[in-house]
Design an enzyme around this catalytic site. Structure first.
Site, mmCIF file in Angstrom:
data_model
loop_
_atom_site.group_PDB
_atom_site.id
_atom_site.type_symbol
_atom_site.label_atom_id
_atom_site.label_comp_id
_atom_site.label_asym_id
_atom_site.label_seq_id
_atom_site.Cartn_x
_atom_site.Cartn_y
_atom_site.Cartn_z
ATOM 1 N N ASP A 1 0.831 -1.196 -0.007
ATOM 2 C CA ASP A 1 -0.045 -0.071 0.090
ATOM 3 C C ASP A 1 0.826 1.415 -0.038
ATOM 4 O O ASP A 1 0.142 2.572 -0.385
ATOM 5 C CB ASP A 1 -0.957 0.067 1.057
ATOM 6 N N ASP B 1 -5.334 -5.736 -5.722
ATOM 7 C CA ASP B 1 -5.232 -4.420 -5.456
ATOM 8 C C ASP B 1 -3.596 -3.978 -5.583
ATOM 9 O O ASP B 1 -3.226 -2.648 -5.774
ATOM 10 C CB ASP B 1 -5.510 -3.975 -4.015
HETATM 11 N N1 GLY Z 1 -6.884 -2.224 -0.806
HETATM 12 C C1 GLY Z 1 -7.825 -2.823 -0.183
HETATM 13 C C2 GLY Z 1 -9.151 -2.577 -0.700
HETATM 14 O O1 GLY Z 1 -9.415 -2.439 -1.816
HETATM 15 O O2 GLY Z 1 -10.152 -2.720 0.303
#
Ligand code: GLY
Length: 408
Positions: free
Chosen positions: A126, A187
């Site tokens: 992230d 993601d």
């Molecule tokens: N990256 C986590 C989500 O999309 O909730």
């Protein structure tokens, strides 16, 4: 551009049918961006009021407004708070639309709270969301060399998660035991953009090799034959062999979690932009078609396409925002009817999101209602969530530029 006008004309009819006034596309996008600016100022006012009208706490970022609430829940700018870069990113996009120096000043201050993350060990993938949405947009709009350095440092830090044995970044180092191997979440495709950018802007060219390897591995293993995605792919840490596909935030291992598919659509479209490798374009088209063909009438998906509770289950506006933003690009990489189909789909998504069903309006100071964060964890269900707002204002900004490039 005759056919385009026909399609746009048809979409205007659709908007009129939805109860929206028949304005030009440019008027509509400006109205939506002005609405975002109004909500940004409301949020800043509310945050100031929380501090007794004094200086804002720039380490606390708006994260969500629960369905039955009207106040933002804030979260700190810490490495494990994956959403902390979206609010500074929204401020940068708002500054891009308005040129408002007050908003720019606030964008700079919130952005500064995240800089320390670039050179401490990566908590997880992230880091890309955290730094590229804040510093990346800041650099794009100001050219500030200090911002560029933070993005380059963050890309090097993100690259430490790459495992050559697997040929992919390890998305969640903390969850290796839980998943029984090297985990890659869909993601993670989003965060390859920072690596590609860094490789082209003075960083190590190896960063692009990592991004390409990760995208290729994801393309090979993380989609089913019908081009719907697994949220998580698990690989053997020693051999790199694909072990299984599972879900973490979706309804079931074999279901199409809406935001996961959205991350994939955006990520592979972005990889085509960055590499011009037509394999990525072909793939982006296929996974987009698998998503579009199953959308409900208003083009905003249910949180998981396979939730048996549909049509009673909640929508996920955040997925619609991510896909709308991606399609404003993808329509430019495709031709003829296909391009018009993607363009018309993006337009319908943005029209729905601008309607009273999805707008917060006077009730709350976020942009949008009706997103789902993590249904299995009972978290952020039918809420306003900051990343929906981020990709909404990004999609509008891209749409505005597209129209301007066509002289509308
Ligand atoms: N990256 C986590 C989500 O999309 O909730």
């Amino acid at each position: 551009m005759k056919t385009t006008s026909l399609i746009l004309g048809a979409a205007s009819g659709l908007l009129a049918a939805c109860g929206m006034s028949v304005l030009s596309d440019a008027d509509r996008v400006n109205e939506a961006l002005d609405y975002c600016d109004h909500q940004v100022h409301r949020t800043l006012g509310e945050l100031r009021a929380l501090e007794g009208g004094q200086t804002l706490d720039y380490t606390l970022m708006p994260r969500n407004i629960a369905r039955d609430d009207t106040a933002w829940n804030l979260s700190p700018a810490t490495p494990d708070e994956w959403c902390a870069g979206f609010w500074p990113g929204i401020l940068w996009y708002d500054y891009e639309h308005t040129g408002d120096t007050l908003v720019r000043r606030e964008a700079e201050r919130y952005t500064a709270s995240l800089g320390y993350l670039a050179s401490r060990p990566a908590f997880d993938h992230d880091l890309g969301f955290l730094i590229f949405c804040s510093y990346g947009n800041g650099y794009r709009l100001t050219g500030n060399p200090a911002y560029k350095k933070v993005v380059l440092d963050a890309a090097d830090t993100l690259a430490t998660l790459y495992r050559p044995k697997v040929g992919a970044l390890l998305s969640w180092p903390r969850n290796v035991e839980m998943f029984g191997g090297h985990n890659v979440i869909m993601d993670n495709m989003m965060n390859l953009e920072m690596l590609m950018w860094a490789a082209k802007n003075g960083g190590n060219p190896y960063l692009a090799d990592i991004a390409v390897a990760h995208a290729d591995k994801t393309m090979r293993h993380q989609f089913r034959p019908d081009y719907t995605s697994y949220h998580v792919a698990v690989y053997d840490t020693l051999t790199g062999q694909f072990v299984r596909g599972v879900t973490h935030q979706g309804y079931a291992d074999g279901s199409m979690w809406a935001r996961g598919q959205a991350w994939g659509i955006y990520g592979f479209t972005m990889m085509y932009r960055e590499t011009r490798d037509t394999r990525y374009l072909e793939f982006a088209r296929k996974i987009t078609d698998a998503y579009l063909v199953r959308l409900p009438d208003d083009y905003v998906p249910y949180w998981d396409f396979d939730d048996p509770a549909i049509p009673q289950s909640p929508r996920d506006a955040s997925a619609a925002c991510v896909v709308a933003s991606a399609l404003t690009e993808l329509c430019g990489y495709t031709r003829g009817d296909e391009s018009l189909r993607y363009r018309s789909a993006a337009q319908k998504m943005l029209a729905s999101l601008a309607s009273p069903t999805y707008r917060c309006g006077a009730g709350k100071s976020a942009f949008l209602l009706h997103s789902v964060g993590n249904m299995p964890a009972h978290s952020e269900i039918d809420a306003s969530i900051i990343y929906a707002d981020y990709y909404y204002i990004e999609a509008l900004t891209r749409w505005k530029k597209l129209l301007e490039s066509e002289g509308e």
